[in-house]
Design a protein around this motif. Structure first.
Motif, PDB file in Angstrom:
ATOM      1  N   VAL A 283     -48.541 -26.995   2.979  1.00 54.96           N
ATOM      2  CA  VAL A 283     -47.710 -26.941   3.885  1.00 54.96           C
ATOM      3  C   VAL A 283     -46.233 -27.015   3.402  1.00 54.96           C
ATOM      4  O   VAL A 283     -45.313 -26.722   3.039  1.00 54.96           O
ATOM      5  CB  VAL A 283     -47.867 -26.621   5.320  1.00 54.96           C
ATOM      6  N   PRO A 284     -46.099 -28.432   2.862  1.00 55.08           N
ATOM      7  CA  PRO A 284     -45.269 -28.977   2.525  1.00 55.08           C
ATOM      8  C   PRO A 284     -44.203 -27.804   1.010  1.00 55.08           C
ATOM      9  O   PRO A 284     -43.538 -27.953   1.529  1.00 55.08           O
ATOM     10  CB  PRO A 284     -45.285 -30.010   2.269  1.00 55.08           C
ATOM     11  N   THR A 285     -45.242 -27.869   0.182  1.00 51.48           N
ATOM     12  CA  THR A 285     -44.771 -27.295  -0.761  1.00 51.48           C
ATOM     13  C   THR A 285     -44.023 -25.491  -0.404  1.00 51.48           C
ATOM     14  O   THR A 285     -43.480 -24.946  -1.232  1.00 51.48           O
ATOM     15  CB  THR A 285     -46.225 -26.709  -2.062  1.00 51.48           C
ATOM     16  N   CYS A 286     -45.095 -24.896   0.773  1.00 52.74           N
ATOM     17  CA  CYS A 286     -44.700 -23.149   1.271  1.00 52.74           C
ATOM     18  C   CYS A 286     -43.157 -23.287   1.560  1.00 52.74           C
ATOM     19  O   CYS A 286     -42.626 -23.070   1.833  1.00 52.74           O
ATOM     20  CB  CYS A 286     -45.802 -23.106   1.798  1.00 52.74           C
ATOM     21  N   LEU A 287     -43.345 -24.809   2.491  1.00 51.61           N
ATOM     22  CA  LEU A 287     -41.903 -24.558   2.960  1.00 51.61           C
ATOM     23  C   LEU A 287     -40.673 -24.976   1.797  1.00 51.61           C
ATOM     24  O   LEU A 287     -39.801 -24.917   2.002  1.00 51.61           O
ATOM     25  CB  LEU A 287     -42.145 -25.965   4.600  1.00 51.61           C
ATOM     26  N   ALA A 288     -40.891 -26.160   1.140  1.00 48.45           N
ATOM     27  CA  ALA A 288     -39.807 -26.051  -0.060  1.00 48.45           C
ATOM     28  C   ALA A 288     -39.340 -25.288  -0.609  1.00 48.45           C
ATOM     29  O   ALA A 288     -38.510 -24.758  -1.415  1.00 48.45           O
ATOM     30  CB  ALA A 288     -40.287 -27.081  -1.279  1.00 48.45           C
ATOM     31  N   ALA A 289     -39.973 -23.924  -0.708  1.00 44.28           N
ATOM     32  CA  ALA A 289     -40.107 -22.409  -1.234  1.00 44.28           C
ATOM     33  C   ALA A 289     -38.778 -22.023  -0.987  1.00 44.28           C
ATOM     34  O   ALA A 289     -38.421 -21.209  -0.449  1.00 44.28           O
ATOM     35  CB  ALA A 289     -41.092 -22.014  -1.461  1.00 44.28           C
ATOM     36  N   ALA A 290     -38.831 -22.046   0.802  1.00 43.85           N
ATOM     37  CA  ALA A 290     -37.683 -21.589   1.508  1.00 43.85           C
ATOM     38  C   ALA A 290     -36.164 -21.374   1.702  1.00 43.85           C
ATOM     39  O   ALA A 290     -35.979 -22.938   1.429  1.00 43.85           O
ATOM     40  CB  ALA A 290     -38.571 -21.522   3.418  1.00 43.85           C
ATOM     41  N   ASP A 291     -35.741 -20.828   2.336  1.00 37.36           N
ATOM     42  CA  ASP A 291     -34.727 -21.075   2.676  1.00 37.36           C
ATOM     43  C   ASP A 291     -34.106 -21.646   4.710  1.00 37.36           C
ATOM     44  O   ASP A 291     -32.921 -21.542   4.433  1.00 37.36           O
ATOM     45  CB  ASP A 291     -33.634 -19.934   2.339  1.00 37.36           C
ATOM     46  N   LEU A 292     -35.019 -20.675   4.891  1.00 34.76           N
ATOM     47  CA  LEU A 292     -34.865 -20.614   6.103  1.00 34.76           C
ATOM     48  C   LEU A 292     -37.012 -21.021   6.852  1.00 34.76           C
ATOM     49  O   LEU A 292     -37.560 -19.658   6.738  1.00 34.76           O
ATOM     50  CB  LEU A 292     -34.185 -19.183   6.699  1.00 34.76           C
ATOM     51  N   TYR A 293     -36.746 -21.676   8.466  1.00 31.53           N
ATOM     52  CA  TYR A 293     -37.757 -21.113   8.968  1.00 31.53           C
ATOM     53  C   TYR A 293     -38.086 -20.389   9.835  1.00 31.53           C
ATOM     54  O   TYR A 293     -36.828 -20.638  10.659  1.00 31.53           O
ATOM     55  CB  TYR A 293     -38.444 -22.748   9.083  1.00 31.53           C
ATOM     56  N   VAL A 294     -38.685 -18.952  10.558  1.00 27.54           N
ATOM     57  CA  VAL A 294     -38.395 -18.925  11.656  1.00 27.54           C
ATOM     58  C   VAL A 294     -39.884 -19.154  12.821  1.00 27.54           C
ATOM     59  O   VAL A 294     -41.141 -18.609  11.682  1.00 27.54           O
ATOM     60  CB  VAL A 294     -38.175 -17.381  11.654  1.00 27.54           C
ATOM     61  N   LEU A 295     -39.626 -19.400  13.952  1.00 28.23           N
ATOM     62  CA  LEU A 295     -40.963 -19.347  14.383  1.00 28.23           C
ATOM     63  C   LEU A 295     -40.690 -18.292  15.684  1.00 28.23           C
ATOM     64  O   LEU A 295     -39.967 -18.325  16.710  1.00 28.23           O
ATOM     65  CB  LEU A 295     -40.983 -20.511  15.748  1.00 28.23           C
ATOM     66  N   PRO A 296     -42.043 -17.330  15.251  1.00 29.63           N
ATOM     67  CA  PRO A 296     -41.348 -15.854  16.373  1.00 29.63           C
ATOM     68  C   PRO A 296     -42.236 -15.709  17.417  1.00 29.63           C
ATOM     69  O   PRO A 296     -42.051 -14.628  18.550  1.00 29.63           O
ATOM     70  CB  PRO A 296     -41.062 -14.969  15.278  1.00 29.63           C
ATOM     71  N   SER A 297     -42.652 -16.481  17.665  1.00 28.25           N
ATOM     72  CA  SER A 297     -44.165 -17.374  18.038  1.00 28.25           C
ATOM     73  C   SER A 297     -43.693 -16.234  20.377  1.00 28.25           C
ATOM     74  O   SER A 297     -41.821 -16.213  20.730  1.00 28.25           O
ATOM     75  CB  SER A 297     -44.659 -17.962  18.823  1.00 28.25           C
ATOM     76  N   ARG A 298     -44.142 -15.965  21.207  1.00 33.66           N
ATOM     77  CA  ARG A 298     -44.223 -14.871  22.207  1.00 33.66           C
ATOM     78  C   ARG A 298     -44.644 -16.581  23.206  1.00 33.66           C
ATOM     79  O   ARG A 298     -43.786 -16.101  24.083  1.00 33.66           O
ATOM     80  CB  ARG A 298     -45.077 -13.991  22.652  1.00 33.66           C
ATOM     81  N   TYR A 299     -45.702 -17.584  22.420  1.00 32.10           N
ATOM     82  CA  TYR A 299     -45.871 -18.288  23.191  1.00 32.10           C
ATOM     83  C   TYR A 299     -46.337 -20.188  22.940  1.00 32.10           C
ATOM     84  O   TYR A 299     -46.478 -19.036  21.191  1.00 32.10           O
ATOM     85  CB  TYR A 299     -46.974 -17.746  23.961  1.00 32.10           C
TER      86      TYR A 299
END
Length: 242
Positions: A138-154
């Protein structure tokens, strides 16, 4: 929740000495719905291990490892592909953005994968959604991104939000469950209403704020590490045993 289940929860709660809750919303739920006195519920958020984020690859390296486009604006979300996690909302938000360089990265698997993949094949999203499946890096996946989004309903707490904060990402999250308890709107991230693709799209369009992301990381290091969590539990156990 059925009346029978609520009654059973209250009966079981009455025989329990103390409760811990990973978010303030759960703490309030235990007190309100189970009839538990507030002094019998302690809020102890889950923590992350900072060492997992010490040697993250660069953005370019991470994208090469994961096979992601080098020049896109990548919006990432991590979690089970299921209705409560709201990945469908994220896809509609990305579709609403005309700039095709804005693309979504979905990490995880679950019952909604087939329907999400089908939606991603439509012309407005074709080539703009990347499914990485279940990952242990997961840290590698996050390193690849420009923005993190949590679109959860709950969300109970939104553990991956803490991981995204530790990774130093600009964050946009749904204002649900325990998320507002760990992310301060306009200070350490942006909070938006759940299940509203239009508002989410507007938040994604904003340029990532490095100062906000840096503050989120500092706050995570100060209060949301594994060591802090363990010490809080030890303190509670000492108090109860005394």
């Amino acid at each position: 929740v059925s009346v029978r289940r609520r009654l059973l929860e209250r009966v079981l709660a009455s025989g329990t000495d103390h409760f811990t809750a990973v978010s303030r919303s759960i703490r309030d739920h235990i007190s309100r719905d189970w009839g538990v006195a507030e002094d019998r519920v302690t809020f102890i958020p889950n923590g992350v291990d900072p060492e997992l984020f010490e040697n993250m690859p660069s953005k370019a390296e991470a994208r090469k490892i994961l096979g992601l486009p080098a020049d896109a604006s990548l919006v990432i979300t991590v979690g089970r592909l299921s209705p409560e996690k709201g990945q469908d909302v994220l896809l509609e938000a990305v579709a609403a953005i005309q700039d095709r360089s804005v693309q979504a990265v979905l990490v995880g698997d679950g019952p909604m994968r087939a329907s999400l993949e089908s939606r991603a094949k439509q012309p407005d999203l074709s080539g703009r959604v990347h499914f990485l499946g279940l990952r242990k890096d997961v840290p590698t996946c996050l390193a690849a991104a420009d923005l993190y989004v949590l679109p959860s309903r709950y969300e109970a707490q939104g553990m991956v939000v803490v991981e995204a904060m530790m990774a130093g990402l600009h964050i946009v999250d749904s204002r649900v469950g325990g998320v507002p308890g760990i992310l301060e709107d306009g200070v350490t991230g942006i909070l938006v209403p759940p299940a509203d693709p239009a508002v989410l799209a507007e938040a994604i369009r904003l340029r990532p704020n490095p100062e906000m992301a840096s503050r989120a990381r500092r706050e995570t290091l100060a209060a949301l590490t594994v060591d802090t969590m363990v010490e809080s539990y030890l303190k509670l156990y000492r108090e109860l045993s005394a």
